[in-house]
Motif scaffolding. Structure first.
Motif, PDB file in Angstrom:
ATOM      1  N   ARG A  84     -23.721 -17.833  14.070  1.00  0.00           N
ATOM      2  CA  ARG A  84     -24.670 -16.916  14.580  1.00  0.00           C
ATOM      3  C   ARG A  84     -25.902 -16.769  13.780  1.00  0.00           C
ATOM      4  NH1 ARG A  84     -22.683 -11.254  16.603  1.00  0.00           N
ATOM      5  NH2 ARG A  84     -20.949 -11.937  18.245  1.00  0.00           N
ATOM      6  N   LEU A  85     -25.841 -17.213  12.408  1.00  0.00           N
ATOM      7  CA  LEU A  85     -26.986 -17.284  11.606  1.00  0.00           C
ATOM      8  C   LEU A  85     -27.637 -18.479  11.810  1.00  0.00           C
ATOM      9  CD1 LEU A  85     -25.380 -16.510   7.876  1.00  0.00           C
ATOM     10  CD2 LEU A  85     -27.441 -15.314   8.919  1.00  0.00           C
ATOM     11  N   GLN A  86     -27.134 -19.617  11.985  1.00  0.00           N
ATOM     12  CA  GLN A  86     -27.854 -20.867  12.414  1.00  0.00           C
ATOM     13  C   GLN A  86     -28.561 -20.711  13.969  1.00  0.00           C
ATOM     14  OE1 GLN A  86     -24.974 -24.332  12.503  1.00  0.00           O
ATOM     15  NE2 GLN A  86     -24.770 -23.867  10.256  1.00  0.00           N
ATOM     16  N   ASP A  87     -27.742 -20.011  14.635  1.00  0.00           N
ATOM     17  CA  ASP A  87     -28.637 -19.705  16.113  1.00  0.00           C
ATOM     18  C   ASP A  87     -29.654 -18.741  15.871  1.00  0.00           C
ATOM     19  OD1 ASP A  87     -26.403 -21.232  17.213  1.00  0.00           O
ATOM     20  OD2 ASP A  87     -25.227 -19.414  18.008  1.00  0.00           O
ATOM     21  N   SER A  88     -29.571 -17.744  15.173  1.00  0.00           N
ATOM     22  CA  SER A  88     -30.814 -16.821  14.781  1.00  0.00           C
ATOM     23  C   SER A  88     -31.921 -17.682  14.229  1.00  0.00           C
ATOM     24  CB  SER A  88     -30.312 -15.855  14.041  1.00  0.00           C
ATOM     25  OG  SER A  88     -31.227 -14.771  13.819  1.00  0.00           O
ATOM     26  N   GLU A  89     -31.772 -18.396  13.279  1.00  0.00           N
ATOM     27  CA  GLU A  89     -32.758 -19.234  12.529  1.00  0.00           C
ATOM     28  C   GLU A  89     -33.479 -20.030  13.545  1.00  0.00           C
ATOM     29  OE1 GLU A  89     -34.171 -18.682   9.708  1.00  0.00           O
ATOM     30  OE2 GLU A  89     -32.301 -17.563   8.717  1.00  0.00           O
ATOM     31  N   HIS A  90     -32.415 -20.657  14.462  1.00  0.00           N
ATOM     32  CA  HIS A  90     -32.845 -21.774  15.646  1.00  0.00           C
ATOM     33  C   HIS A  90     -34.014 -20.939  16.313  1.00  0.00           C
ATOM     34  CE1 HIS A  90     -32.856 -25.107  18.215  1.00  0.00           C
ATOM     35  NE2 HIS A  90     -32.803 -24.543  19.212  1.00  0.00           N
ATOM     36  N   LYS A  91     -33.438 -19.546  16.896  1.00  0.00           N
ATOM     37  CA  LYS A  91     -34.258 -18.658  17.916  1.00  0.00           C
ATOM     38  C   LYS A  91     -35.844 -18.560  17.096  1.00  0.00           C
ATOM     39  CE  LYS A  91     -30.468 -16.959  20.631  1.00  0.00           C
ATOM     40  NZ  LYS A  91     -29.588 -15.855  20.862  1.00  0.00           N
ATOM     41  N   LEU A  92     -35.446 -18.096  15.900  1.00  0.00           N
ATOM     42  CA  LEU A  92     -36.890 -17.745  14.990  1.00  0.00           C
ATOM     43  C   LEU A  92     -37.756 -18.922  15.070  1.00  0.00           C
ATOM     44  CD1 LEU A  92     -35.396 -15.584  11.993  1.00  0.00           C
ATOM     45  CD2 LEU A  92     -36.872 -14.600  13.851  1.00  0.00           C
ATOM     46  N   GLY A  93     -37.114 -20.135  14.802  1.00  0.00           N
ATOM     47  CA  GLY A  93     -38.026 -21.238  14.931  1.00  0.00           C
ATOM     48  C   GLY A  93     -38.873 -21.532  16.193  1.00  0.00           C
ATOM     49  N   LEU A  94     -38.041 -21.113  17.385  1.00  0.00           N
ATOM     50  CA  LEU A  94     -38.636 -21.359  18.576  1.00  0.00           C
ATOM     51  C   LEU A  94     -39.584 -20.352  18.943  1.00  0.00           C
ATOM     52  CD1 LEU A  94     -35.267 -22.047  20.553  1.00  0.00           C
ATOM     53  CD2 LEU A  94     -37.479 -23.751  20.237  1.00  0.00           C
ATOM     54  N   LEU A 141     -25.604 -22.357  -1.150  1.00  0.00           N
ATOM     55  CA  LEU A 141     -26.577 -23.397  -0.931  1.00  0.00           C
ATOM     56  C   LEU A 141     -26.366 -24.175   0.465  1.00  0.00           C
ATOM     57  CD1 LEU A 141     -28.651 -25.343  -2.135  1.00  0.00           C
ATOM     58  CD2 LEU A 141     -26.664 -26.439  -3.256  1.00  0.00           C
ATOM     59  N   THR A 142     -24.821 -24.275   0.453  1.00  0.00           N
ATOM     60  CA  THR A 142     -24.653 -25.023   1.714  1.00  0.00           C
ATOM     61  C   THR A 142     -25.107 -24.226   3.092  1.00  0.00           C
ATOM     62  OG1 THR A 142     -22.711 -25.904   0.760  1.00  0.00           O
ATOM     63  CG2 THR A 142     -22.834 -25.644   3.258  1.00  0.00           C
ATOM     64  N   ASP A 143     -25.075 -22.682   3.076  1.00  0.00           N
ATOM     65  CA  ASP A 143     -25.151 -21.878   4.091  1.00  0.00           C
ATOM     66  C   ASP A 143     -26.782 -21.862   4.401  1.00  0.00           C
ATOM     67  OD1 ASP A 143     -22.749 -21.221   4.762  1.00  0.00           O
ATOM     68  OD2 ASP A 143     -22.895 -19.289   3.497  1.00  0.00           O
ATOM     69  N   THR A 144     -27.607 -21.784   3.013  1.00  0.00           N
ATOM     70  CA  THR A 144     -29.062 -21.802   3.202  1.00  0.00           C
ATOM     71  C   THR A 144     -29.867 -23.156   3.566  1.00  0.00           C
ATOM     72  OG1 THR A 144     -29.001 -20.463   0.993  1.00  0.00           O
ATOM     73  CG2 THR A 144     -31.101 -21.716   1.739  1.00  0.00           C
ATOM     74  N   LYS A 145     -28.980 -24.106   3.248  1.00  0.00           N
ATOM     75  CA  LYS A 145     -29.502 -25.358   3.849  1.00  0.00           C
ATOM     76  C   LYS A 145     -29.337 -25.608   5.399  1.00  0.00           C
ATOM     77  CE  LYS A 145     -29.436 -28.343  -0.282  1.00  0.00           C
ATOM     78  NZ  LYS A 145     -28.796 -29.703  -0.934  1.00  0.00           N
ATOM     79  N   SER A 146     -28.092 -24.919   5.747  1.00  0.00           N
ATOM     80  CA  SER A 146     -28.008 -25.039   7.138  1.00  0.00           C
ATOM     81  C   SER A 146     -28.748 -24.336   7.816  1.00  0.00           C
ATOM     82  CB  SER A 146     -26.234 -24.626   7.507  1.00  0.00           C
ATOM     83  OG  SER A 146     -25.510 -25.335   7.001  1.00  0.00           O
ATOM     84  N   ARG A 147     -28.973 -23.042   7.379  1.00  0.00           N
ATOM     85  CA  ARG A 147     -30.003 -22.033   8.111  1.00  0.00           C
ATOM     86  C   ARG A 147     -31.438 -22.822   8.144  1.00  0.00           C
ATOM     87  NH1 ARG A 147     -30.252 -17.251   4.491  1.00  0.00           N
ATOM     88  NH2 ARG A 147     -32.035 -16.836   5.599  1.00  0.00           N
ATOM     89  N   LEU A 148     -31.631 -23.435   6.938  1.00  0.00           N
ATOM     90  CA  LEU A 148     -33.224 -24.180   7.025  1.00  0.00           C
ATOM     91  C   LEU A 148     -33.175 -25.247   8.028  1.00  0.00           C
ATOM     92  CD1 LEU A 148     -35.873 -24.693   5.892  1.00  0.00           C
ATOM     93  CD2 LEU A 148     -34.765 -26.237   3.950  1.00  0.00           C
ATOM     94  N   GLU A 149     -32.021 -26.089   8.196  1.00  0.00           N
ATOM     95  CA  GLU A 149     -32.111 -27.085   9.322  1.00  0.00           C
ATOM     96  C   GLU A 149     -32.210 -26.423  10.732  1.00  0.00           C
ATOM     97  OE1 GLU A 149     -32.297 -30.811  10.731  1.00  0.00           O
ATOM     98  OE2 GLU A 149     -32.336 -30.276   8.553  1.00  0.00           O
ATOM     99  N   ALA A 150     -31.385 -25.349  10.830  1.00  0.00           N
ATOM    100  CA  ALA A 150     -31.440 -24.792  12.271  1.00  0.00           C
ATOM    101  C   ALA A 150     -33.012 -24.314  12.550  1.00  0.00           C
ATOM    102  CB  ALA A 150     -30.549 -23.615  12.351  1.00  0.00           C
ATOM    103  N   LEU A 151     -33.775 -23.708  11.500  1.00  0.00           N
ATOM    104  CA  LEU A 151     -35.037 -23.063  11.758  1.00  0.00           C
ATOM    105  C   LEU A 151     -35.851 -24.527  11.798  1.00  0.00           C
ATOM    106  CD1 LEU A 151     -37.041 -20.831  11.549  1.00  0.00           C
ATOM    107  CD2 LEU A 151     -37.333 -21.265   8.985  1.00  0.00           C
ATOM    108  N   LYS A 152     -35.569 -25.206  11.157  1.00  0.00           N
ATOM    109  CA  LYS A 152     -36.581 -26.600  11.373  1.00  0.00           C
ATOM    110  C   LYS A 152     -36.480 -27.325  12.877  1.00  0.00           C
ATOM    111  CE  LYS A 152     -37.286 -28.126   6.646  1.00  0.00           C
ATOM    112  NZ  LYS A 152     -37.304 -29.206   5.643  1.00  0.00           N
ATOM    113  N   GLN A 153     -35.137 -27.086  13.360  1.00  0.00           N
ATOM    114  CA  GLN A 153     -34.873 -27.835  14.582  1.00  0.00           C
ATOM    115  C   GLN A 153     -35.677 -26.916  15.638  1.00  0.00           C
ATOM    116  OE1 GLN A 153     -30.528 -27.922  14.846  1.00  0.00           O
ATOM    117  NE2 GLN A 153     -30.529 -29.889  13.597  1.00  0.00           N
ATOM    118  N   GLY A 154     -35.611 -25.420  15.441  1.00  0.00           N
ATOM    119  CA  GLY A 154     -36.227 -24.609  16.467  1.00  0.00           C
ATOM    120  C   GLY A 154     -37.618 -24.954  16.425  1.00  0.00           C
TER     121      GLY A 154
END
Length: 175
Positions: A84-94, A141-154
């Motif tokens: 859900r965190l990754q999905d949320s960051e992805h949506k924010l990026g979009l 750190l792992t979670d932050t990097k995953s969130r960052l990647e999802a945001l960048k993908q968005g």
């Protein structure tokens, strides 16, 4: 003599430290917490039963079922929260204005760099306290990097989906 491969060779007694085998629970940023936590079983009832069992019995071997149930629930909860965190960051990026999305990405990169530095410093701490700090920092750190990647993908997907305006040129001649 046949040995049933499904039967355990010996019983394993779980202790509280067994709850630290996987990554720690993710930290949920306050600005997206309401969306991420909605409808997720937080395992609070199971945790309450575990603490009650420990209070009554005083030792972990008598609370094997409670430890096992909490471990299972927490693993499922954390997996769902990370997704859900990754999905949320992805949506924010979009959906965020591009400048705000880039600023958020910059903040997450800065946070990741800070966590990497703290992890390096924690490598000098010995014993259980050092292990706990490294375990916690590595998970964050792992979670932050995953969130960052999802945001960048968005952000990247938005760039691909946005029609690129072709420059309009004036014709200086007439036919």
């Amino acid at each position: 003599m046949d040995v049933d491969s499904k039967a355990p060779m010996e019983d394993t007694i779980l202790v509280g430290d067994d709850l630290m085998l996987g990554p720690p629970s993710p930290l949920i940023p306050p600005e997206i917490a309401s969306h991420v936590l909605e409808g997720v079983d937080l395992c609070d009832g199971i945790l309450r039963n575990l603490f009650y069992c420990l209070q009554v019995h005083g030792v972990e071997p008598f609370c094997q079922q409670e430890i096992s149930l909490y471990q299972e629930c927490a693993e499922q909860r954390d997996k769902e929260l990370r997704q859900r965190l990754q999905d949320s960051e992805h949506k924010l990026g979009l959906n965020m204005p591009i400048d705000e999305a880039k600023e958020r990405a910059s903040q997450l990169e800065s946070e990741a760099t800070n966590l990497e530095r703290r992890l390096i410093l924690a490598s000098g701490i010995e014993g259980m306290e050092g292990f706990r700090q490294r375990w916690s920092l590595h998970g964050r750190l792992t979670d932050t990097k995953s969130r960052l990647e999802a945001l960048k993908q968005g952000i990247e997907k938005r760039k691909k989906d946005d029609p690129v305006a072709s420059p309009v040129t004036k014709r200086w001649f007439f036919w």
